[in-house]
Design an enzyme around this catalytic site. Structure first.
Site, PDB file in Angstrom:
ATOM      1  N   THR A  57      35.652 -25.131 -20.825  1.00  0.00           N
ATOM      2  CA  THR A  57      36.342 -25.007 -22.111  1.00  0.00           C
ATOM      3  C   THR A  57      37.772 -24.548 -21.849  1.00  0.00           C
ATOM      4  O   THR A  57      38.091 -24.070 -20.759  1.00  0.00           O
ATOM      5  CB  THR A  57      35.676 -23.950 -23.018  1.00  0.00           C
ATOM      6  OG1 THR A  57      35.632 -22.712 -22.314  1.00  0.00           O
ATOM      7  CG2 THR A  57      34.288 -24.374 -23.436  1.00  0.00           C
ATOM      8  N   SER A 116      37.574 -22.138 -29.382  1.00  0.00           N
ATOM      9  CA  SER A 116      37.051 -22.799 -28.201  1.00  0.00           C
ATOM     10  C   SER A 116      37.289 -24.306 -28.274  1.00  0.00           C
ATOM     11  O   SER A 116      37.142 -24.908 -29.340  1.00  0.00           O
ATOM     12  CB  SER A 116      35.558 -22.490 -28.150  1.00  0.00           C
ATOM     13  OG  SER A 116      34.980 -23.187 -27.107  1.00  0.00           O
ATOM     14  N   HIS A 153      24.621 -18.717 -22.109  1.00  0.00           N
ATOM     15  CA  HIS A 153      25.900 -19.433 -22.047  1.00  0.00           C
ATOM     16  C   HIS A 153      26.466 -19.675 -20.648  1.00  0.00           C
ATOM     17  O   HIS A 153      27.397 -20.449 -20.477  1.00  0.00           O
ATOM     18  CB  HIS A 153      26.943 -18.685 -22.888  1.00  0.00           C
ATOM     19  CG  HIS A 153      27.822 -19.599 -23.682  1.00  0.00           C
ATOM     20  ND1 HIS A 153      28.344 -20.769 -23.159  1.00  0.00           N
ATOM     21  CD2 HIS A 153      28.274 -19.535 -24.952  1.00  0.00           C
ATOM     22  CE1 HIS A 153      29.089 -21.369 -24.072  1.00  0.00           C
ATOM     23  NE2 HIS A 153      29.050 -20.655 -25.173  1.00  0.00           N
ATOM     24  N   TYR A 195      41.010 -16.680 -30.958  1.00  0.00           N
ATOM     25  CA  TYR A 195      40.474 -17.581 -29.930  1.00  0.00           C
ATOM     26  C   TYR A 195      39.742 -18.708 -30.635  1.00  0.00           C
ATOM     27  O   TYR A 195      38.924 -18.458 -31.517  1.00  0.00           O
ATOM     28  CB  TYR A 195      39.503 -16.768 -29.076  1.00  0.00           C
ATOM     29  CG  TYR A 195      38.832 -17.480 -27.918  1.00  0.00           C
ATOM     30  CD1 TYR A 195      39.160 -17.149 -26.599  1.00  0.00           C
ATOM     31  CD2 TYR A 195      37.830 -18.430 -28.122  1.00  0.00           C
ATOM     32  CE1 TYR A 195      38.517 -17.762 -25.526  1.00  0.00           C
ATOM     33  CE2 TYR A 195      37.197 -19.049 -27.053  1.00  0.00           C
ATOM     34  CZ  TYR A 195      37.536 -18.717 -25.764  1.00  0.00           C
ATOM     35  OH  TYR A 195      36.900 -19.324 -24.698  1.00  0.00           O
TER      36      TYR A 195
END
Length: 639
Positions: free
Chosen positions: A480, A469, A353, A467
């Site tokens: 992001t 994204s 990532h 959360y």
């Protein structure tokens, strides 16, 4: 027409397509990611804190936030803005965000890497492991070549495709200079997206280093890395002139690898890429000193990693486990991505990532799926070329001393224990999806998020940090931003449904849902426009630490820590190529929730560790969705 796609002497198409608008045509003129106003950030931050705190806690947090806004926060903000103005070629989040990922010392597997699995090929006979591996690899190489030649269609978000996604528009816009091309697209309601991450899809890996890892890319390398049974194989897929190897030859080499009956190595190297990053950095140093430099360079510089698994997929949960972590021996988690294909032709991607976000990977998956299913390079009738694969394919041999063997054994033990403790649960909600919600004029994403809030309240009787994204790829070097779906609105609505049902009429409940939908829509729009608060506060904190300042009191507030301990971490995607996606929980007492809202149904994929019950969470989510849909249809619901 054959000429359009560019055929090599071998007769296979070298490119996916040839866009008349060059791939990077808009990149220069993309708007810059805005640094939000500090007062807006503080207001948004406090709005997100409100549902998580009692009155006393909130008062304290508000005092700290206001003091920060007037004092050290203001100074840091002004420095950030000044720094941003001096770096117009990038975005204010780029440096801090790369650092955040690369300095993290936790293993990448389960903590950072995510997966997306492909839909099966619509033609069942093409879901054979050898055929699918060949077709997908050929399509992946075509993607790479198309991108590098500048022929890949630019990534554009069309709000009015009838006007902007047309041949006429493309013919005009290609003559508009790059420095202003973005404005031309904007005039017709089209938003070109940042493509600066794409080059890292290929020939790239994350190298473990003490304290901070490095991203490495070698675009000159021409070989593919294939893992099977924990063994490493490489062969060239691009020739000296830059042409792709004939598909029938790639097929022959894969066939050779699939029929190799070498034993699995006693000490599979793959496990090292699942280790703590500092531990792995030291072991890598030993590997290099032990005469493995050439072999490791082959691994690091390979186009990508193709993992061929020797088993079939049993069910969706097995699919999730396989694509999210697999067995550890047959993956190289540091590679920008692993393309995984199992015995029954089920395919997926596990991606690292730090180098990029879901946007680039999703585009790659969409193109590879489309190309490999619509114009496959080989068919079930195709014969592999009669080539000497034993000469073309090199099996990598790693020299291991006792310390390295011990390191691999320990990595395997840790990996097995972690994976053993991970649960994955799934559920589909079949009673409606996007269509019905849009008829009722509520946002489908808002409804999914509201269902998570209700479910958590029903299961654990609390509202926690959540959360979601959101991509900021509409800006140059955007990454992001966080949407904070837990709000005073969702809390009020959840409590009405879960705790006070008898006190509310169906109309009142409908109103509460609409409130949540409007507010969630606003948060989503703000985040996509770079007007969230998370990245801004993160950058100010990063700046303070990089200047050697004492951490401001604002950041030492317990409430700040709690808000960033995301118990519900959620992410959504919808794509014609992707079957399902998922990731691990970001905290040990959290849920990792991957979800998709389709026209007629919704799908949920949840990961968790002991102490959290994912199955029950999904049952509560399902119940919440039933209630919300019934209320929207005007039905009275019982508790």
């Amino acid at each position: 027409a054959p000429g359009r796609r560019g055929y090599s002497s071998a007769g296979a198409a070298e490119f996916l397509h040839r866009s008349i608008v060059p791939t990077m045509h808009y990149q220069k003129s993309l708007p810059r990611l805005p640094v939000p106003k500090l007062e807006d950030t503080i207001t948004r931050y406090l709005n997100a804190q409100k549902p998580l705190l009692n009155d006393d806690q909130f008062r304290k947090t508000e005092e700290l936030a206001r003091a920060f806004e007037k004092g050290i926060g203001r100074e840091l903000h002004e420095q950030l803005v000044a720094q941003d103005n001096q770096n117009k070629h990038t975005s204010y989040i780029t440096g801090p965000w790369f650092d955040m990922y690369l300095k993290a010392r936790e293993p990448v597997v389960l903590n950072f890497n995510a997966f997306m699995s492909f839909n099966p090929d619509p033609k069942p006979e093409y879901n054979d492991q050898l055929i699918r591996a060949t077709n997908m690899t050929v399509s992946a190489i075509r993607f790479m070549k198309t991108f590098r030649a500048g022929y890949l269609e630019p990534e554009v978000f069309h709000l009015n495709p009838e006007k902007s996604d047309t041949e006429l528009f493309k013919k005009i816009i290609r003559f508009v200079p790059s420095s202003i091309s973005w404005f031309g697209a904007y005039m017709v309601n089209a938003y070109p997206l940042d493509m600066s991450q794409y080059f890292r899809l290929f020939n790239s890996t994350r190298l473990p280093k003490l304290d901070k890892d490095e991203l490495y890319t070698d675009e000159k390398a021409k070989h593919l890395l294939v893992l099977r049974n924990g063994n490493f194989y490489v062969f060239d897929v691009i020739d000296r002139d830059g042409n792709m190897l004939k598909p029938s030859e790639i097929q022959a080499h894969f066939k050779y690898i699939l029929s190799d009956n070498s034993l699995a190595p006693a000490f599979p190297l793959g496990y090292l890429s699942s280790e703590n990053r500092d531990t792995w950095a030291l072991l890598r140093k030993s590997l290099l000193e032990n005469g493995n430099e050439e072999a490791l360079r082959k691994v690091d510089s390979a186009l990508f990693c193709l993992s061929l698994d020797d088993f079939a997929i049993k069910d969706f949960v097995h699919l999730s486990h396989t694509m999210l972590h697999g067995d550890g021996a047959n993956r190289w988690y540091d590679k920008s991505f692993n393309l995984i294909i199992t015995k029954d032709g089920t395919a997926g991607i596990n991606f690292e990532h730090s180098w990029g976000d879901g946007v680039a990977v999703l585009r790659f998956q969409n193109e590879v799926f489309k190309d490999s299913t619509k114009t496959p390079a080989i068919s079930p009738q195709s014969q592999p070329a009669s080539v000497d694969s034993s000469r073309a394919v090199q099996k990598l041999d790693f020299k291991l001393n006792d310390a390295l063997k011990a390191g691999i054994t320990k990595a395997k033990q840790k990996f097995d224990a972690t994976v053993e403790s991970l649960s994955v649960n799934m559920i589909q909600f079949q009673e409606g999806g996007k269509e019905l919600l849009k008829q009722k004029k509520v946002s489908p994403d808002a409804v999914a998020q509201l269902a998570f809030q209700m479910a958590f309240l029903r299961q654990y009787d609390q509202t926690v940090a959540t959360y979601e994204s959101c991509s900021t790829a509409a800006f140059k070097h955007g990454r992001t931003e966080t949407i904070r779906p837990a709000s005073v609105h969702t809390k009020k609505c959840s409590e009405a449904f879960v705790k006070e049902l008898s006190k509310h009429s169906t109309e009142e409940l409908q109103k509460l849902i609409v409130e949540c939908s409007k507010y969630h829509g606003r948060l989503t729009k703000e985040a996509a426009m770079g007007q969230g608060f998370d990245r801004h506060l993160f950058s100010l904190r990063y700046l303070a630490l990089s200047k050697g300042l004492a951490l401001p009191d604002f950041y030492q507030d317990q409430a700040y820590a709690c808000l960033n301990h995301n118990i519900l971490s959620t992410s959504t995607l919808v794509s014609p190529a992707v079957h399902l996606g998922g990731f691990g929980p970001v905290v040990s007492d959290g849920f990792g929730v991957g979800y998709q809202v389709q026209d007629e149904w919704m799908g949920f994929n949840v990961s968790s560790y002991p102490g959290r019950n994912g199955e029950e969470f999904l049952q509560c989510t399902h119940k919440s969705l039933e209630d919300i849909f019934n209320v929207l249809k005007g039905k009275k619901i019982g508790s």
